[in-house]
Design a protein around this motif. Structure first.
Motif, short mmCIF file in Angstrom:
data_model
loop_
_atom_site.label_atom_id
_atom_site.label_comp_id
_atom_site.label_asym_id
_atom_site.label_seq_id
_atom_site.Cartn_x
_atom_site.Cartn_y
_atom_site.Cartn_z
N THR A 1 0.86 -1.19 0.00
CA THR A 1 0.00 0.00 0.00
C THR A 1 0.89 1.23 0.00
N ARG A 2 0.23 2.37 -0.15
CA ARG A 2 0.95 3.63 -0.11
C ARG A 2 1.66 3.78 1.24
N GLU A 3 0.96 3.35 2.32
CA GLU A 3 1.55 3.51 3.66
C GLU A 3 2.77 2.63 3.83
N LEU B 1 4.00 11.05 -2.95
CA LEU B 1 3.09 11.17 -4.08
C LEU B 1 3.87 11.41 -5.38
N ASN B 2 4.89 12.25 -5.30
CA ASN B 2 5.74 12.50 -6.47
C ASN B 2 6.34 11.21 -6.99
N LEU B 3 6.86 10.42 -6.04
CA LEU B 3 7.52 9.16 -6.42
C LEU B 3 6.52 8.25 -7.13
N ILE B 4 5.33 8.12 -6.53
CA ILE B 4 4.34 7.22 -7.12
C ILE B 4 3.93 7.71 -8.51
N ALA B 5 3.77 9.03 -8.63
CA ALA B 5 3.41 9.60 -9.93
C ALA B 5 4.50 9.29 -10.95
N ARG B 6 5.76 9.44 -10.53
CA ARG B 6 6.88 9.19 -11.44
C ARG B 6 6.90 7.73 -11.89
N GLY C 1 -6.77 2.89 -5.79
CA GLY C 1 -7.10 3.35 -4.45
C GLY C 1 -5.81 3.47 -3.65
N GLY C 2 -5.75 2.84 -2.48
CA GLY C 2 -4.52 2.89 -1.68
C GLY C 2 -3.57 1.77 -2.05
#
Lengths: 459, 254, 345
Positions: free
Chosen positions: C59-61, C75-80, C91-92
């Protein structure tokens, strides 16, 4: 059939035959070797088989091992220092008389003073100085070293001393490259080739400079006699001076081990490392081979490299000593500029200047220093220690602290250009070459600064 | 020194363990006609020299002393790559007569790479002093290549050694080296892989060794295979015409 | 005038140090920044792969926790990563794409090969290889990695016993179970020790438990396991024991009765080599084998130095000095009545 198919096949076969197939292959090779050897060799008793073992018991014994080693090393040094004295003087006399004669002819032929000065009092004098100081000790030390090498004694030294180097993360054979370093650091760096483990070899290369080479020994001996020896009664003077030289060598060895330890745990941690040491049978050395390896491979090789760097240094020194601006030579200007920095290290600007322009060869540090102090236009030497003392102490304010700091600086500072060049040739890496040059310099600055500060604080 | 090493008729490599008197043999054969430098790109000393024998000029290359040819150390890499890719006309394996067993390990590996091998059992005088009698003929029978006993110090056996080298190069002595047995699983793998290499580079004399090197992960051999260098190597090696009928034929215990 | 001179020199020197292209501080800062974002990227891939292999959907956490970042950075990392097509977030929950899976396996491959290199060639202690490899793994590209793999002799497992992915992303499967699931009183060989969390790894290594060691579970209950390694007994909490994975004993003949380590062989005594420690690998092992220290070879303890380390042994006609650290890796069986010098061979 394409190469890719063959490679893919070999990859899949490799996975199928198990991880230890190399072990099994070597084992079966040795088994067959054993069979073949068994058929080819017949033993008739074992006459003299024990001979090597008996010698080994003595030279590696608890009681005698180290004393024998130190005695042999001491004899080699003694022969080198005593034996090199006269040839050095003869060589110097011959080469300098050529300088004078040639300068005379040039003047007679009407050449301008700066042509004569640059060529003969600059370039030639630099060369002559390096050759006469460097050649005789090397021509004696290297053959002696090669005899011990060919005899098979040197691996035993590495064996005896390995415990010390193991703790520092280094290889016992580093003791051999250090011993070679006493002759010449560049030769010492080359001799690290006997260490077949990359990390330990780099350690040996980077720390070889902490062993004073025979270009630095005369400086150390001179300082010991003029400053340390003079502080004692005449009866004890020479013992005290010798003690000072030995102390410097011990400090250098301690630094070698300490820096080796540091390197092995930091920058060199990821380099590959292994240990092997064969103790070959003792063999009678062959004279021809000794002369060839020591004189052609080592002496001529090192001398050639040193000459390539000494000639331009001679030229630079002459220019600094002879170009004047505002009533003073360039050398005087630069040394005045360096003075505050030199003072912080317990030295002075002239000494630093001498070290900077004498990077090509340590042999010319003292002559350059004297040139600047005396304001002559060429490298100079003093005829007696008393005169030297008068010049340094009475006229230029040297103290015991100056001498101690200079000895430490001479021991620790950056390697000469020949050695730096050799480190480059041996490592093929700008990183390690830079490190080999700058790390000792950093230690030299740090150590002399601390010693000077502490001494001044206490005084 | 004083010799143009670029002009020679035959190239001979000198292999052997450390401390076998290999460099004494080298010095004794070449005298001052030698040149010491580095192997390209490596800081390993490379000595090469020249000698003449029977009207031919020979260039002798002293390979680094190694215990084996299987490891990734620079020395071993240089030795095995020179024997394989340097294409010497003959390889002399110098052995210490007082420690044959250890030295045979290397000799067996050299025999896997090339047929043109002469075994030089050196330090024969030292072995005698130690009460050891070494039978060179027995070695030669077992290995399938000629073996000569020498002593570098007294130059004993040198003429024999050179005559044998000349014979192997000229084809008067034919050799059929022993192919060492390996573990059955490895043997099966080699049996599968070697024919594939032979198909890729027809006529390659040491497909088994190349197969073993591929299994072992030799980067140099991998690249030689990919770039087609291996096939070229065979073409060049096949060039010199085969000598007439051999006078002496040796065959290893198979 | 002198003080001014020094000042000018210092300013010029500083300017050069900052502005010089390639080696200057500014250039370094830029490179360091881009390297750091690559490290983050690859560490994220590793975490996602690891979680999905444990059947715990990341998950994101969990990602933020593993990398120690949160908020905008995360968030930047996930977007990249999404932009690069290696990640899908629903979702998460996060999921690696096949491309992401491939990339992640290459990072794992780099990590494990480096661990192998550090343990075998650089002889870094087993407890430190994981963290050292974590630092170095990001600089390695495909070709260099293949070369390293060939140089190491195509190892199948890293020093902790984890499989090393091949260049095509496949790897040889491991049939092991956690020590907690092993039957009581049956011999087992330690196949692999989890390298994370690191304090558990260090604890396990400190007990002397490491891959290739043969052990036997003497007693198992919910509170602890009692394990014997043949010499000592260890009482392990299940949390720790679960990090040790074992399999059946591969080579039952290794630990022979009456064998001892070569370093313990008294001077002048002769012995026969039984085996080399299987955990002792890489160039050092091959060098010892090449020197003739193969099973059944005869060795004789010839000489000791004043400090007992290194010692010299005669093997196959030559005297070889070994450090005790090496000689301890060689198991030998002493031969009787061998006071006399050994034969010439």
């Amino acid at each position: 059939m394409t190469p890719q198919e063959v490679l893919a096949k070999s990859d899949s076969l490799r996975r199928s035959i198990g991880d230890d197939f190399r072990d099994r292959t070597v084992a079966s090779l040795y088994e067959q070797s054993q069979d073949i050897a068994c058929r080819a060799v017949r033993a008739r008793g074992d006459a003299r088989w024990d001979f090597d073992q008996r010698i080994d018991r003595i030279v590696t014994s608890r009681v005698l091992g180290l004393p024998i080693m130190l005695a042999l090393l001491a004899v080699a040094f003694w022969l080198t220092i005593i034996g090199a004295n006269y040839p050095s003087q003869w060589l110097a006399a011959a080469l300098f008389s050529i300088e004078n004669a040639a300068a005379g002819w040039f003047e007679a032929a009407g050449a301008p003073w700066w042509v004569t000065g640059f060529l003969w009092h600059g370039v030639w004098r630099g060369l002559a100085w390096v050759v006469s100081v460097m050649l005789p000790p090397m021509a004696i030390f290297f053959p002696l070293f090669t005899i011990l090498e060919d005899l098979g004694y040197l691996p035993r030294v590495a064996f005896n001393l390995d415990w010390l180097f193991r703790r520092a993360g280094a290889h016992g054979k580093q003791s051999l490259s250090m011993a070679m370093g006493f002759g010449c650091n560049a030769a010492g760096v080359i001799s690290t080739r006997v260490i077949d483990s990359p990390r330990e070899r780099l350690i040996a290369i980077l720390t070889n400079n902490f062993v004073p080479c025979n270009g630095r020994f005369p400086t150390l001996i001179m300082l010991s006699i003029v400053f340390v020896g003079a502080a004692f009664s005449p009866a004890l003077a020479s013992i005290a001076a010798a003690g000072a030289v030995v102390t410097v060598v011990l400090i250098g060895s301690a630094f070698t081990l300490f820096v080796s330890w540091l390197l092995a745990r930091t920058v060199l941690k990821g380099e590959a490392s292994a240990f092997t040491l064969e103790l070959p049978p003792y063999r009678r050395p062959s004279i021809l081979r000794i002369l060839y390896t020591s004189l052609i491979d080592r002496t001529a090789f090192v001398l050639f490299r040193a000459m390539m760097t000494a000639a331009p240094a001679g030229a630079v020194i002459w220019i600094l000593g002879n170009i004047h601006a505002g009533g003073q030579s360039l050398a005087a200007h630069v040394s005045a500029f360096l003075n505050p920095f030199g003072h912080a290290l317990g030295l002075d600007g002239v000494i630093l200047l001498a070290y900077i322009i004498a990077i090509p060869a340590n042999e010319i540090v003292v002559p350059t220093m004297l040139m600047v102090y005396m304001g002559t236009g060429m490298m100079t030497e003093m005829s007696s220690f008393d005169q030297l003392r008068t010049l340094l102490v009475d006229q230029h304010g040297w103290t015991l602290l100056t001498a101690v700091c200079l000895m430490l600086f001479s021991l620790l500072h950056n390697p000469c250009a020949t050695t730096i060049w050799t480190i480059w040739k041996e490592t093929r890496s700008a990183k390690w070459t830079l490190m080999g040059a700058l790390m000792p310099l950093g230690f030299a600055f740090l150590t002399t600064f601390l010693v000077a500060s502490i001494a001044r604080f206490l005084a | 020194m004083g010799i143009n090493l670029a002009k020679y008729d035959h190239l001979v490599a000198l292999a052997g363990n450390p401390n076998t008197g290999k460099s004494s043999i080298f010095n004794a054969l070449t005298g001052l006609r030698q040149h010491v430098g580095n192997w390209p790109g490596k800081t390993v000393t490379r000595a090469e020299g020249g000698f003449s024998f029977g009207g031919h000029n020979y260039k002798l290359v002293d390979l680094p002393g190694t215990y084996s040819l299987l490891s990734a150390s620079h020395d071993e890499e240089i030795s095995r790559n020179f024997i394989l890719f340097g294409r010497p006309d003959c390889t002399i394996v110098v052995m210490d007569a007082t420690a044959l067993e250890r030295n045979l390990n290397l000799a067996l590996q050299v025999l896997e790479i090339t047929d043109k091998v002469v075994i030089c059992v050196n330090l024969i005088d030292e072995a005698r002093r130690k009460g050891l009698e070494v039978d060179a003929r027995s070695l030669s029978r077992d290995l399938g290549v000629p073996a000569v006993a020498t002593s570098a110090r007294s130059r004993e056996g040198f003429h024999d050694l050179l005559a044998t080298v000349a014979g192997v190069i000229g084809g008067q002595i034919s050799t059929k080296p022993l192919r060492p047995k390996v573990d059955p699983a490895v043997e099966r793998a080699l049996d599968e892989l070697a024919p594939m290499i032979e198909e890729l580079a027809p006529g390659v004399p040491n497909a088994r060794w190349l197969a073993f090197r591929l299994l072992d992960g030799d980067h140099r051999v991998r690249q030689a295979l990919l770039s087609g260098e291996l096939a070229e190597l065979v073409a060049r090696q096949a060039a010199p015409a085969e000598a007439a009928n051999p006078l002496i034929a040796l065959q290893g215990a198979q | 005038m002198q003080a001014e001179g020094w000042l000018i020199l210092a300013v010029v020197g500083l300017a050069v140090a900052i502005l010089i292209p390639q080696a200057g501080i500014r250039a370094r800062w830029r490179r360091w920044n881009s390297a750091r974002s690559r490290v983050l990227f690859e560490d994220a891939l590793k975490h996602l792969l690891d979680q999905s292999q444990r059947a715990q959907p990341p998950t994101r956490e969990s990602l933020g926790g593993a990398l120690g970042i949160s908020g905008r950075k995360l968030l930047n990392l996930i977007a990249r990563m999404e932009a690069k097509g290696v990640l899908q977030s629903v979702g998460g929950a996060l999921r690696l794409t096949p491309e992401g899976q491939r990339h992640a396996l290459q990072v794992v491959r780099a990590h494990r090969l480096l661990e192998r290199y550090l343990a075998d060639e650089a002889r870094v202690p087993l407890g430190q290889v994981h963290s050292s490899a974590d630092k170095a793994e990001h600089g390695l590209t495909g070709d260099r990695l293949d070369e390293l793999e060939a140089h190491l002799g195509y190892p199948q497992r890293d020093p902790h016993g984890d499989p090393i992915p091949h260049s095509d992303g496949s790897f040889s499967p491991v049939d092991t179970v956690p020590l907690t699931d092993w039957p009581v009183n049956a011999s087992a060989e330690i196949a692999h020790v989890e390298d994370e969390p690191e304090f558990v790894l260090r604890q396990i290594l400190a007990l002397g438990l490491r891959p290739h060691l043969t052990v036997r579970v003497l007693e198992a209950c919910p509170e602890h396991l009692v394990v014997s390694d043949g010499e000592r007994e260890h009482r392990l909490p299940p949390v720790i024991a679960a990090n040790i994975h074992v399999g059946p004993v591969a080579d039952a003949g290794v630990r022979l009765a009456g064998s001892l380590r070569l370093a313990q062989l008294p001077d002048g005594r002769e012995a026969e080599v039984v085996a080399l420690d299987p955990a002792f690998r890489g160039f050092s092992r091959r060098r010892l084998m090449d020197l003739g220290l193969t099973p059944k070879a005869r060795v004789r303890a010839e000489l000791s130095t004043a400090f007992g380390d290194p010692r010299a042994y005669r093997v196959r006609g030559t005297v070889i000095a070994l450090r005790n650290e090496q000689a301890n890796r060689i198991l030998v069986r002493p031969l009787e009545g061998t006071g006399a010098p050994m034969g010439a061979l």
